[in-house]
Scaffold this active site. Sequence first.
Site, PDB file in Angstrom:
ATOM      1  N   LYS A  58     -13.516   4.783  54.264  1.00  0.00           N
ATOM      2  CA  LYS A  58     -12.584   4.355  55.319  1.00  0.00           C
ATOM      3  C   LYS A  58     -11.170   4.862  55.035  1.00  0.00           C
ATOM      4  O   LYS A  58     -10.455   5.310  55.938  1.00  0.00           O
ATOM      5  CB  LYS A  58     -12.607   2.818  55.441  1.00  0.00           C
ATOM      6  CG  LYS A  58     -13.912   2.328  56.077  1.00  0.00           C
ATOM      7  CD  LYS A  58     -14.143   0.819  55.946  1.00  0.00           C
ATOM      8  CE  LYS A  58     -15.552   0.489  56.453  1.00  0.00           C
ATOM      9  NZ  LYS A  58     -15.935  -0.915  56.349  1.00  0.00           N
ATOM     10  N   GLN A 114     -13.687  -6.348  53.894  1.00  0.00           N
ATOM     11  CA  GLN A 114     -15.005  -5.770  53.643  1.00  0.00           C
ATOM     12  C   GLN A 114     -15.999  -6.867  53.249  1.00  0.00           C
ATOM     13  O   GLN A 114     -15.699  -7.721  52.409  1.00  0.00           O
ATOM     14  CB  GLN A 114     -14.890  -4.708  52.523  1.00  0.00           C
ATOM     15  CG  GLN A 114     -16.154  -3.921  52.277  1.00  0.00           C
ATOM     16  CD  GLN A 114     -16.532  -2.995  53.446  1.00  0.00           C
ATOM     17  OE1 GLN A 114     -15.686  -2.562  54.220  1.00  0.00           O
ATOM     18  NE2 GLN A 114     -17.817  -2.701  53.564  1.00  0.00           N
ATOM     19  N   ASP A 124     -12.916  -4.579  63.316  1.00  0.00           N
ATOM     20  CA  ASP A 124     -14.357  -4.667  63.018  1.00  0.00           C
ATOM     21  C   ASP A 124     -15.133  -5.223  64.222  1.00  0.00           C
ATOM     22  O   ASP A 124     -16.350  -5.077  64.298  1.00  0.00           O
ATOM     23  CB  ASP A 124     -14.593  -5.636  61.848  1.00  0.00           C
ATOM     24  CG  ASP A 124     -14.920  -4.929  60.546  1.00  0.00           C
ATOM     25  OD1 ASP A 124     -15.406  -3.790  60.596  1.00  0.00           O
ATOM     26  OD2 ASP A 124     -14.698  -5.552  59.489  1.00  0.00           O
TER      27      ASP A 124
END
Length: 312
Positions: free
Chosen positions: A70, A114, A137
């Site tokens: 990322k 995460q 997300d």
Amino acid sequence: MNTVNNTGEKSLVDNPGAYTLIDGKLISEQIKKEIAAEVESMIANGLKRPHLAVIIVGHDGGSESYVAGKVKDCADCGFTSTLIRFEDDVTEDVLLAEVDKFNRDEDVDGFIVQLPLPKHISEEKVIEAIDYRKDVDGFHPVNVGRMSIGLPCFVSATPSGIIELLRRYKIETEGKNCVVIGRSNIVGKPVATLMMQKGYPGDATVTVCHSRTKNLKELCLQADIIIAALGQPEFLKADMVKSGAVIIDVGTTRVPSTLTKSGFKLKGDVAFDEVAPKASFITPVPGGVGLMTRIALMKNTLLAAKKEIYSV
Ligand code: GUN
């Protein structure tokens, strides 16, 4: 012998046994270039660079490599990135305070925490603490709810990447039987919702199969499109697939390997070698959905920076 092309223009009737390999690497690189060009034009117009922040807790091997990917994608797209690390023993309160900091940081357009998180931290609580306007997300209940009723929102990365592949390969979905294998909150449920939504790529008749489904093989044999997202390597075999089906493989299980430097390789949920000859289109692992997932997060970050979903 099978022939493979990447044009999306092949006819099964003329050439039975041929399939189109859906090239996630090619498409994701195209999209990356589109995003980078848009960022440069934003900068030329005096706007700031999009900024993605990532919080990682602990040292899970999978999470480490996803997060490194990322950060690299941000650099490739011309974004600013911030990476915050905590050890496994961080308290929920400390993590929530960091979330609150990013919620209020005006330079940060979007951020993610995460997953998975250590057992002593509630993932639900952390996800709900994220300002849904920065939830790139697409995991916050506001975004999930808005997606389910077709309102503008951040769509989670894997479903969004799958839909983009279908769109770019012009794969027909209207009225097609689509079987989704797996009912996770981040892939199975949202991709089923998107496939049944009005318009293209959608308008499919969707069946969601899971560990309690009794006649999974029969349902798969009726499917024009199968999206395998159960996390069981090589689960989908040739005798479960009808000729000409579109096969989307979401599996990325790490299995030990002596052939790679990292000591593992990725295995999909589809037994590729035996299923591909029956398919019209199929995604490989690696090189399929995984790369699209990565680029979908970048697209959401760009949308957040441009305030295209939520204006404030
Ligand atoms: N862990 C595995 N996939 C994801 C993802 O897409 N987002 C976050 N936050 N964690 C993950």
